[in-house]
Design a protein around this motif. Structure first.
Motif, PDB file in Angstrom:
ATOM      1  N   SER A   1       0.676  -1.251   0.006  1.00  0.00           N
ATOM      2  CA  SER A   1       0.011  -0.080  -0.056  1.00  0.00           C
ATOM      3  C   SER A   1       0.849   1.256  -0.014  1.00  0.00           C
ATOM      4  CB  SER A   1      -1.035   0.062   1.218  1.00  0.00           C
ATOM      5  OG  SER A   1      -0.189   0.064   2.423  1.00  0.00           O
ATOM      6  N   LYS A   2       2.098   1.050   0.212  1.00  0.00           N
ATOM      7  CA  LYS A   2       3.011   2.395   0.271  1.00  0.00           C
ATOM      8  C   LYS A   2       4.299   1.892  -0.270  1.00  0.00           C
ATOM      9  CE  LYS A   2       0.433   4.678   3.592  1.00  0.00           C
ATOM     10  NZ  LYS A   2      -0.396   5.839   3.443  1.00  0.00           N
ATOM     11  N   LYS A   3       5.003   3.080  -0.597  1.00  0.00           N
ATOM     12  CA  LYS A   3       6.337   2.782  -0.996  1.00  0.00           C
ATOM     13  C   LYS A   3       7.438   3.790   0.057  1.00  0.00           C
ATOM     14  CE  LYS A   3       6.359   3.922  -5.542  1.00  0.00           C
ATOM     15  NZ  LYS A   3       6.902   3.907  -6.942  1.00  0.00           N
ATOM     16  N   GLY A   4       8.619   3.342   0.232  1.00  0.00           N
ATOM     17  CA  GLY A   4       9.385   3.955   1.177  1.00  0.00           C
ATOM     18  C   GLY A   4       9.878   3.223   2.173  1.00  0.00           C
ATOM     19  N   VAL A   5      10.168   3.620   3.322  1.00  0.00           N
ATOM     20  CA  VAL A   5      10.790   2.706   4.443  1.00  0.00           C
ATOM     21  C   VAL A   5      10.110   3.443   5.983  1.00  0.00           C
ATOM     22  CG1 VAL A   5      12.793   4.592   5.043  1.00  0.00           C
ATOM     23  CG2 VAL A   5      12.821   2.476   5.473  1.00  0.00           C
ATOM     24  N   ASN A   6       9.938   2.499   6.496  1.00  0.00           N
ATOM     25  CA  ASN A   6       9.098   2.699   7.825  1.00  0.00           C
ATOM     26  C   ASN A   6       9.649   1.650   9.066  1.00  0.00           C
ATOM     27  OD1 ASN A   6       7.591   4.150   9.718  1.00  0.00           O
ATOM     28  ND2 ASN A   6       5.736   3.863   8.434  1.00  0.00           N
ATOM     29  N   ARG A   7       9.971   2.134  10.481  1.00  0.00           N
ATOM     30  CA  ARG A   7       9.896   1.145  11.387  1.00  0.00           C
ATOM     31  C   ARG A   7       8.689   0.327  11.581  1.00  0.00           C
ATOM     32  NH1 ARG A   7      11.965   6.136  13.164  1.00  0.00           N
ATOM     33  NH2 ARG A   7      14.290   6.203  13.545  1.00  0.00           N
ATOM     34  N   TRP A   8       9.021  -0.837  11.892  1.00  0.00           N
ATOM     35  CA  TRP A   8       7.776  -1.875  12.457  1.00  0.00           C
ATOM     36  C   TRP A   8       6.939  -1.168  13.248  1.00  0.00           C
ATOM     37  CZ3 TRP A   8      10.445  -7.143  13.027  1.00  0.00           C
ATOM     38  CH2 TRP A   8      11.272  -7.602  11.887  1.00  0.00           C
ATOM     39  N   SER A   9       7.649  -0.444  14.177  1.00  0.00           N
ATOM     40  CA  SER A   9       6.611  -0.045  15.404  1.00  0.00           C
ATOM     41  C   SER A   9       5.689   1.182  15.082  1.00  0.00           C
ATOM     42  CB  SER A   9       7.481   0.446  16.603  1.00  0.00           C
ATOM     43  OG  SER A   9       8.327   1.590  16.100  1.00  0.00           O
ATOM     44  N   GLU A  10       5.981   1.840  13.696  1.00  0.00           N
ATOM     45  CA  GLU A  10       5.487   2.923  13.198  1.00  0.00           C
ATOM     46  C   GLU A  10       4.318   2.424  12.586  1.00  0.00           C
ATOM     47  OE1 GLU A  10       8.535   5.344  12.048  1.00  0.00           O
ATOM     48  OE2 GLU A  10       8.870   6.109  14.116  1.00  0.00           O
TER      49      GLU A  10
END
Length: 203
Positions: free
Chosen positions: A65-74
């Motif tokens: 649903s998204k592109k990019g990078v994110n922490r699991w917790s976020e």
């Protein structure tokens, strides 16, 4: 764990950033990655597979649903099966997820650790590595006729001497064609090259 020829430095760097393991699903098409690499514990992989978590994983849902990078917790996607909680029990308490590429050829990477959250610099480096690997593993649009013929005969079960005779070339010339096909497909072995060529619909 299998490797991708020519990309050892990047994979070693990703491994160093992932003390609790990483996952790479490169160029996912029709729900299946063309290349899969993982260093998570075998116990977790077995548990994940046995419970068919791939269709329930909030990280996978986020990545499509998204592109990019994110922490699991976020990542705030419902996790009714408590997959993330179970992952923590297997030593993967903290992690980052990366998603890149078009929906028809999406690549997903996750990296994990057990001691602390990833800082911004580490997140950026994991993202850079996954995007670089996505670019470098882009499937070729075609093989040369010589490469196709050589791989096709070996795929059909012919030994090198017989395949070379059928093509009217020397055995050493056949090996040159097989080597060039392996290099084009980023494969370490002829068997791996044949499988990738089939996955890419080039054979």
């Amino acid at each position: 764990m299998s490797r991708i020829i020519g990309l050892d430095n990047e994979l070693h760097r990703l491994e160093a950033l992932s003390p609790s393991g990483y996952f790479l699903g490169m160029h996912i098409r029709f729900t299946s990655p063309l290349i899969t690499l993982r260093t998570y514990s075998q116990e977790w992989q077995d548990h994940y597979t046995a419970n068919v978590y791939v269709v329930r994983d909030p990280l996978i849902a986020w990545a499509f649903s998204k592109k990019g990078v994110n922490r699991w917790s976020e990542i705030k996607i419902p996790d009714p099966f408590n997959i993330m909680g179970q992952a923590a029990e297997y030593g993967m308490k903290y992690g980052v997820a990366v998603s890149c590429g078009p929906l028809g050829s999406r690549s997903i990477g996750t990296a994990s650790r057990n001691d602390r959250e990833y800082n911004d610099e580490e997140m950026a480096e994991v993202k850079r590595l996954v995007e670089y690997l996505h670019e470098k593993t882009e499937p070729p649009e075609s093989l040369t006729q010589a490469q196709q013929e050589a791989l096709g005969l070996i795929a059909a079960g012919h030994r090198h001497a017989e395949a070379a005779a059928r093509l009217g070339i020397s055995e050493s010339a056949l090996k040159v064609r097989l080597t060039s096909a392996r290099n084009r497909l980023l494969a370490r072995t002829t068997a791996e090259a044949i499988q990738r060529a089939k996955d890419y619909r080039l054979l």
